[in-house]
Design a protein around this motif. Structure first.
Motif, PDB file in Angstrom:
ATOM      1  N   GLU B 248       0.657  -1.257   0.045  1.00 41.55           N
ATOM      2  CA  GLU B 248      -0.009   0.140  -0.069  1.00 41.55           C
ATOM      3  C   GLU B 248       0.908   1.357  -0.104  1.00 41.55           C
ATOM      4  N   GLN B 282      -7.967   4.905   8.237  1.00 43.18           N
ATOM      5  CA  GLN B 282      -7.153   4.087   7.404  1.00 43.18           C
ATOM      6  C   GLN B 282      -5.856   4.005   8.054  1.00 43.18           C
ATOM      7  N   MET B 325     -10.409   1.163   4.340  1.00 38.40           N
ATOM      8  CA  MET B 325      -9.968   1.299   3.143  1.00 38.40           C
ATOM      9  C   MET B 325     -10.819   0.894   2.046  1.00 38.40           C
TER      10      MET B 325
END
Lengths: 162, 392, 243
Positions: B248, B282, B325
């Motif tokens: 990510e 997140q 997310m």
């Protein structure tokens, strides 16, 4: 074979899959529309369905089959490219009628119609004819521009050209 | 007016995909993650986490049963959904959903659970009376062969099924990522990393969910939590999470460094409309905090009670973070204009077909399914179950 | 598009025949329409658009477009020479009621009419899971209202914002290039009603279509060429700031 005998339950499980698959094929046969795949991965008749929708704007060719005089008048002036229904609205109902006189179009009001295009704005192309509110001094456009089909003011007459 | 800032194309003002479409990747992610945890036992022979094996499978199944519901509810014409099976469009990422789903449900999960429970099912079919007995009889498919050879065969087949199940779980969830990642029109989604990010975040969330469920069910049953088991899960969770975090971050860094034509618009969105769900929930709360907690438990030797509490906190935060997310992907991807000149607002309704209440109900529904399944097919040894049953 | 007298004389009976078949109630059997003979597109001359909104109103009437949604719409750009890539864009109610008069003298203004680009490699038809939207053999991107699930994946996939979910029918909806008109020899409602001829329906398979000469002699662009969608709505005089 011995190991095969012990796989009986697995065969039954597999059997469920086979039954489901056959059932699937049968249902699929009846479910999928007949014309699906005629031209590609879609219902071919959808094209015909869409083409069969009703029409609201008749198109200037149709207007001109009867109103040839207006078409001639228009063809020489600045509105030569402006089609009839752009100002008169959708007229298929008039053109399609057995008796067109039963659906006489409402005459547009020049006080509200003309400025839809001709109201002055810096955003419009410079060449395009535009007027401010004080241009008509409150009079309807048609007072001077007597023929909206060919709206240029006749300079040979009494009216002066701006 | 309409919550629009700047310029949106006029058809873009209302969002197409609601909170239900947020739930869908969240739920399938939990399925995939739970299955991966089960495969640790079956394929990778991590015996320490065996207490969670069956629970993980049942969790995966109960969430998988719910997974298509949010999609179905969202459709304008739910009754037309069989078209997905009858005329799947080969060029559509979404068209494969039906088949991948069915494959995973029937050929992987149900089959594996059936094989694993078969001996018990046959025994119960012979000992239980009434409707429940009939249910067990149906589940045996009329074959009562639980000889040593037959069970040995089941064990072998089950191993193969799990082996096939791992890539299947990856496909099930990776393709959900592909649905978003392959949309070139949407710069927030369009990324080849999307399926990978989805898979790893799925594993993280699924492992967390099973870990929490294991701790909760053990607690409810009044038994002692197997700390070695939770420690092992936490370790695997930590490693998977590091990979997830790395990927990510790579995606994020790549976007920031490349700074293509969409960057200014998306950057603005992340710092305004998405600030709370993206940066705060997140990244800060759902990623960095649990990552630090898990790292600490790996480094420092806390006592059992503290460790368990830290795992619960980390697991819960991860579940929240992964949900955020999914939210940021699905909702965030629709908040900015494809003209890159403006932003709209998502209004979450409360009691509509796609409202908050339905979403909450759909989130709780898998737990109901799980409760029923645990009753029919207890994932823990019979003796304890009998003790519980006699206590009732 | 100027027609000489002879062309008009040839066209008139053709139109009359078309109308006869219309009146007979068998519109789909428009005379001599063959799917393989056409490849429809549109030409938009940005420098001619005056932002009157006639196309938006005509489209809305002809296609019963639900309020708040648009099969075609008009955007007004205001580009300041200091912010060439950050245009000020407005499209109040899609341009349905025209635009307020512009008063800020700095920079330049222009109008950009938008509609479905009827892409040859359309991302929207690619993603449809069931084949409810597709490119017809004559090059029109169409929605099958009886087959669409309403999943809205196509709406997400369109880079141009041309699609919406019809609020009553709950299916995807969009411009179909007035397919019921063009198959009968009429032009689209928007082209028919554009007072400055800024919009022209064009048939790329018809060698006599004036579009060929136009494309050869003008600087023509499509929207978002980087999307490689094979867009078939061509814009003349399109500014680089248009998104």
């Amino acid at each position: 074979m011995n190991s095969f005998k012990n796989a009986g339950h697995l065969l039954r499980f597999a059997g469920l899959f086979v039954i489901a698959f056959v059932l699937f094929l049968v249902i699929r046969h009846y479910y999928v529309p007949k014309s699906f795949g005629q031209y590609g991965h879609y219902r071919g008749d959808a094209i015909k369905d869409d083409a069969a929708r009703p029409t609201f704007y008749a198109g200037h060719d149709t207007c001109e089959t009867c109103h040839a005089d207006i078409a001639t008048k228009k063809s020489g002036g600045p509105h030569a490219h402006v089609n009839c229904e752009a100002c008169h609205g959708p007229q298929a109902i008039h053109a399609l009628a057995d008796d067109p006189t039963a659906h006489i179009p409402v005459k547009p009001d020049s006080a509200t119609l003309c400025i839809k295009c001709h109201a002055a704005s810096l955003a419009k192309p410079k060449k395009f004819p535009q007027v401010n509110e004080d241009h008509s001094m409150g009079m309807p456009c048609i007072t001077c521009h007597t023929n909206p089909h060919s709206p240029a003011i006749d300079t040979t007459g009494t009216g002066g050209k701006k | 007016m309409n919550g629009v800032e700047g310029f949106m194309y006029p058809n873009e003002i209302g969002l197409q995909w609601s909170i239900l479409i947020v739930l869908y990747p969240y739920i399938t992610g939990l399925v995939a993650g739970a299955f991966i945890l089960a495969s640790l036992v079956r394929v990778f022979r991590v015996e320490a986490v065996r207490p969670t094996y069956r629970l993980a499978l049942l969790t995966a199944l109960s969430f998988l049963l719910v997974a298509p519901l949010p999609l179905q509810l969202h459709l304008g014409h739910p009754l037309r959904s069989p078209e997905m099976y009858f005329t799947p469009h080969s060029s559509s990422a979404m068209a494969m959903f039906g088949y991948v789903y069915l494959w995973y449900l029937m050929a992987v999960l149900v089959f594996e659970i059936w094989l694993d429970y078969r001996a018990e099912i046959v025994q119960k079919a012979q000992s239980t009376k009434g409707l429940l007995g009939l249910l067990y009889k149906v589940m045996t498919l009329g074959n009562f062969n639980i000889s040593h050879e037959a069970l040995e065969l089941d064990e072998k087949i089950g191993w193969v099924v799990t082996l096939i199940g791992i890539p299947s779980a990856f496909i099930l969830h990776g393709y959900v990522g592909f649905i978003f990642g392959s949309i070139k029109a949407n710069p927030w989604w369009n990324s080849p990393l999307m399926p990978v990010v989805f898979i790893f975040s799925a594993m993280v969330s699924g492992i967390s969910a099973v870990m929490l469920l294991y701790m909760a069910t053990t607690k409810i049953r009044g038994l002692k939590i197997d700390v070695a088991c939770v420690d092992t899960i936490a370790m695997y969770l930590f490693y998977t999470f590091i990979i997830d975090f790395a990927i990510e971050s790579l995606d994020l860094i790549h976007r920031i460094y490349e700074a293509d034509e969409s960057f200014r618009s998306l950057n603005f969105m992340v710092h305004t409309k998405l600030y709370i769900p993206h940066i705060v929930i997140q990244i800060m709360l759902g990623t960095l905090t649990p990552l630090i907690i898990l790292a600490t438990t790996q480094l420092v030797k806390f006592n059992e009670t503290i460790r368990k509490r830290l795992y619960v906190i980390a697991g819960s935060l991860i579940l929240i973070g992964v949900f955020a997310m999914r939210w940021n992907v699905v909702i965030g991807g629709q908040l900015f204009s494809k003209s890159l000149l403006g932003y709209t607002t998502y209004k979450l309704a409360l009691i509509t077909k796609e409202g908050l209440l339905v979403a909450i109900a759909l989130t709780l529904l898998p737990l109901v399914f799980l409760y029923v399944m645990v009753r029919i097919l207890p994932p823990w040894p019979e003796k304890q179950n009998n003790a519980l049953a006699s206590g009732d | 598009m100027k027609m000489n007298r002879r062309q008009v004389l040839i066209l008139l009976p053709a139109a009359a025949i078309a109308w006869e078949s219309l009146m007979a109630g068998t519109p789909e059997e428009a005379p001599n329409y063959k799917l393989s003979d056409h490849w429809w597109s549109m030409l938009i001359d940005v420098s001619k658009c005056i932002g009157c909104g006639n196309c938006v109103r005509a489209c809305s009437q002809e296609n019963k477009v639900p309020e708040g949604h648009f099969r075609t719409w008009v955007e007004r750009y205001h580009v300041d020479d200091e912010h060439m890539t950050e245009p000020q864009v407005i499209s109040p109610n899609g341009g349905f009621d025209g635009f307020p008069a512009a008063t800020d003298d700095s920079g330049k203004y222009f109008f950009v009419p938008k509609l479905c680009n009827h892409c040859a490699d359309s991302p929207c038809t690619q993603v449809c899971p069931v084949g409810a939207t597709f490119v017809t053999p004559d090059g029109v991107v169409m929605v099958d209202r009886t087959y669409c699930l309403g999943c809205a994946y196509c709406v997400q996939a369109c880079p141009y914002g041309c699609r919406y979910i019809h609020p009553e029918l709950e299916v995807a909806d969009k411009c179909d290039l007035c397919y019921h008109r063009i198959t009968k020899g009429l032009t689209t409602a928007c082209c028919e009603n554009c007072p400055t001829a800024a919009r022209q329906l064009a048939d790329l398979k018809n060698p006599k279509d004036p579009i060929h000469a136009f494309l050869r002699t003008h600087n023509v662009q499509v929207l978002k060429p980087q999307m490689a969608t094979g867009a078939k709505v061509f814009y003349n005089d399109l500014d680089g700031s248009v998104h």
